[in-house]
Scaffold this motif. Structure first.
Motif, short mmCIF file in Angstrom:
data_model
loop_
_atom_site.label_atom_id
_atom_site.label_comp_id
_atom_site.label_asym_id
_atom_site.label_seq_id
_atom_site.Cartn_x
_atom_site.Cartn_y
_atom_site.Cartn_z
N ALA A 148 45.15 80.56 -27.13
CA ALA A 148 46.06 80.34 -26.01
C ALA A 148 47.47 80.82 -26.37
O ALA A 148 47.76 81.15 -27.53
N HIS A 203 48.25 74.39 -23.19
CA HIS A 203 46.96 74.93 -22.75
C HIS A 203 45.84 74.53 -23.72
O HIS A 203 44.71 74.26 -23.30
N MET A 234 42.36 75.08 -18.77
CA MET A 234 43.52 75.81 -19.27
C MET A 234 44.19 76.60 -18.14
O MET A 234 45.42 76.65 -18.04
N ALA A 266 43.45 82.77 -21.92
CA ALA A 266 42.78 81.62 -22.52
C ALA A 266 41.40 82.04 -22.97
O ALA A 266 40.72 82.80 -22.27
#
Length: 237
Positions: free
Chosen positions: A16, A21, A93, A101
């Protein structure tokens, strides 16, 4: 950033841009694993059967996705567990604001990306060495899932060093990779024949099989390029 995270049998690498996230991915994994575990207590056969299964009407989303994917491939629900958990984590995310992500759940990968990335292929002692897929930017969650009969602890009845499936349905990619690996025997003709297990399956973009010195491809797969595939970077227990 990249963070290794383990929750019981779930072992993931979370990629990430922002710590929030990563936190969202972990929270989703905890939440959906808990729902799955609670469901298995109600229906223990769900966890052990290797054949298509049904679920209760009030089954949680994680269970429904696993059932839909595995029934499509004529397999048991657990053939889709890793890809499903990875997908739900990446979706969380995205809800937290991520445009990049990736969750690698033991070789079953869900991702969304705003840049080009390269995902390496690890196929044990096969001919596929230091090569990876070039994944272009996508604005919705997609999957690249891998199964093997010679590498790793997953149940497989075939001899594939790596059976890789690409799909926007990550649960389906996971089950399909298992089915493709199961269908792969040794030799060139066996690799060609293995792809028949994907005939008529909607939602699969492409697939690749590595078996010894043979590599077979079907459908649309990302470009391949030379890449340094570091064994220590593989998500494993």
């Amino acid at each position: 950033m990249k963070e290794y995270y383990r929750l019981k049998e779930t072992i993931v690498s979370i990629h990430a841009n922002d710590a929030s996230h990563v936190k969202a991915a972990k929270k989703a994994i905890v939440f959906h694993r808990s729902l799955l575990e609670n469901y298995i207590r109600r229906d223990p056969y769900f966890q052990i059967t290797l054949e298509p299964h049904s679920c209760y009407e009030d089954a949680p989303e994680v269970v429904r996705r696993m059932i839909d994917a595995s029934n499509t491939m004529d397999l048991g629900p657990m053939s889709a567990v890793a890809g499903t958990i990875a997908s739900l984590a990446v979706e969380a995310m995205v809800e937290a604001g991520a445009s990049f992500a990736m969750v690698d759940n033991g070789g079953d990968i869900a991702y969304i990306t705003d840049r080009q990335i390269v995902v390496g292929i690890y196929a044990g002692e096969s001919a596929a060495k230091d090569v990876g897929f070039v994944l272009e930017p996508v604005d919705s969650v997609a999957g690249i899932c891998t199964s093997s009969g010679t590498v790793g602890p997953s149940i497989s009845f075939g001899m594939a060093d790596a059976a890789v499936v690409f799909s926007e349905n990550v649960s389906l990619a996971d089950s399909a990779a298992t089915a493709l690996s199961n269908a792969t025997d040794t030799g060139k003709k066996a690799v060609e024949k293995a792809f028949k297990v994907l005939d008529g399956i909607k939602g699969i973009d492409g697939a690749l099989v590595v078996q010894g010195k043979y590599i077979g491809m079907r459908g649309n797969i990302p470009d391949l390029r030379r890449a340094s595939v570091d064994f220590d970077c593989i998500t494993k227990g």
